[in-house]
Structures are given as C-alpha cells and as structure tokens.
Write a protein that holds these residues in place. Structure first.
Motif, short mmCIF file in Angstrom:
data_model
loop_
_atom_site.label_atom_id
_atom_site.label_comp_id
_atom_site.label_asym_id
_atom_site.label_seq_id
_atom_site.Cartn_x
_atom_site.Cartn_y
_atom_site.Cartn_z
N GLN A 1 -5.90 -1.38 8.24
CA GLN A 1 -7.15 -1.08 7.56
C GLN A 1 -7.20 0.41 7.32
N MET A 2 -7.34 0.79 6.07
CA MET A 2 -7.32 2.21 5.69
C MET A 2 -8.67 2.56 5.06
N THR B 1 4.73 -1.69 -0.31
CA THR B 1 3.62 -1.88 -1.22
C THR B 1 3.04 -0.52 -1.58
N GLN B 2 2.78 -0.32 -2.86
CA GLN B 2 2.32 0.99 -3.33
C GLN B 2 0.83 1.16 -3.08
N VAL B 3 0.48 2.30 -2.53
CA VAL B 3 -0.92 2.70 -2.38
C VAL B 3 -1.09 4.01 -3.14
N THR B 4 -2.01 4.01 -4.08
CA THR B 4 -2.28 5.20 -4.88
C THR B 4 -3.76 5.56 -4.74
N VAL B 5 -4.02 6.78 -4.33
CA VAL B 5 -5.40 7.25 -4.15
C VAL B 5 -5.66 8.34 -5.17
N SER B 6 -6.61 8.08 -6.05
CA SER B 6 -6.94 9.05 -7.10
C SER B 6 -8.06 9.98 -6.63
N SER B 7 -8.01 11.20 -7.10
CA SER B 7 -9.03 12.19 -6.69
C SER B 7 -10.23 12.16 -7.62
N GLU C 1 4.67 -7.80 2.72
CA GLU C 1 3.45 -7.00 2.67
C GLU C 1 2.60 -7.38 1.46
N SER C 2 1.32 -7.13 1.58
CA SER C 2 0.41 -7.29 0.46
C SER C 2 -0.79 -6.38 0.68
N GLY C 3 -1.55 -6.17 -0.39
CA GLY C 3 -2.80 -5.44 -0.25
C GLY C 3 -2.82 -4.04 -0.82
N GLY C 4 -1.71 -3.55 -1.33
CA GLY C 4 -1.70 -2.21 -1.91
C GLY C 4 -2.44 -2.19 -3.24
N GLY C 5 -2.58 -1.00 -3.78
CA GLY C 5 -3.25 -0.87 -5.07
C GLY C 5 -3.73 0.53 -5.33
N LEU C 6 -4.59 0.64 -6.34
CA LEU C 6 -5.16 1.92 -6.74
C LEU C 6 -6.61 1.99 -6.27
N SER D 1 -11.37 2.30 0.44
CA SER D 1 -10.68 1.57 1.51
C SER D 1 -9.72 0.55 0.93
N LEU D 2 -8.69 0.27 1.69
CA LEU D 2 -7.75 -0.81 1.40
C LEU D 2 -7.32 -1.42 2.72
N ARG D 3 -6.95 -2.70 2.67
CA ARG D 3 -6.37 -3.33 3.84
C ARG D 3 -5.01 -3.90 3.46
N LEU D 4 -4.00 -3.44 4.17
CA LEU D 4 -2.65 -3.96 3.98
C LEU D 4 -2.39 -5.08 4.99
N SER D 5 -1.63 -6.07 4.55
CA SER D 5 -1.25 -7.17 5.42
C SER D 5 0.27 -7.28 5.45
N CYS D 6 0.79 -7.71 6.58
CA CYS D 6 2.22 -7.92 6.74
C CYS D 6 2.43 -9.22 7.48
N ALA D 7 2.97 -10.19 6.80
CA ALA D 7 3.22 -11.50 7.39
C ALA D 7 4.68 -11.58 7.82
#
Length: 115
Positions: free
Chosen positions: A81-82, A109-115, A6-11, A17-23
């Motif tokens: 796609q988020m 992969t970590q996804v963190t959404v800040s308010s 996986e790739s594409g996580g983040g803050l 929006s974020l897009r995660l990929s899984c190869a």
C-alpha cells in the motif's frame, strides 16, 4: 520454482495512493521472505519493503510512514500500500521472493507519479 505476478501499478498524481499486489504460485508461508523492490531509470534496483515469514518487516527510509507491506497467507498474496506518493517514487516495482538460497522475481509493474 516460484511464479510471481504483480498488479496494481499505474499513473497517479503526487499525494495519491496505489496498492500493488503480488500473487505467488506457492504457499507464501514456505518462503523465507517476500519483498518489494523498485528500479527508477538510471538507478540501481533497491529494496523498498520486506516481510519475512517470521513476521519481521522493514522499509527503506524514504518510504517509512507512507508505504505498508502486508501478507495474506490464505491468498498467497503480498501487498504494498503506497500513500502520499511523490514523483521520486516513480519506478518499476518488482515483487521478489526468497526461498532457500534462491530468489525469484515478478515481471514488474510501472508506477508513475506526476507532479
């Protein structure tokens, strides 16, 4: 054996929006389904989106209209796609593949959404 990366996580800020990929290491057309799960701290892992090789797609109610799962069979890659992310979407997101009776998992992969 199937390896998933996986790739594409983040803050990201809420509303972003974020897009995660899984190869996958094998042709994804050989797999029964490829799914995205997530696990938030203190909660059980839940399936977020699922795409079968037959073309069926399903989402958990909490992400319908915001998340989109898609497959690129030529690249053996599945995407998530988020959009319109919310703080409650914060979690470790895992790619998973079903092949016969076995299920395979990526490292997360970590996804963190800040308010």
């Amino acid at each position: 054996q199937v390896q998933l990366v996986e790739s594409g996580g983040g803050l990201v800020q809420a509303g972003g929006s974020l897009r995660l990929s899984c190869a996958a290491s094998v042709g994804i057309l050989r797999l029964n389904a490829m799914d995205w799960y997530r696990q938030a701290p203190g909660k059980q892992r839940e399936v977020v989106a699922s795409a079968t090789s037959g073309g069926s797609i399903n989402y958990v109610d909490s992400v319908k209209g915001r998340f989109t799962i898609s497959r690129d069979n030529g690249k053996n890659t599945v995407y998530l796609q988020m959009n319109s992310l919310k703080p409650e979407d914060t979690a470790v997101y895992y790619c998973s593949a079903a092949w016969g009776v076995r299920r395979y998992w990526g490292q997360g992969t970590q996804v963190t959404v800040s308010s």
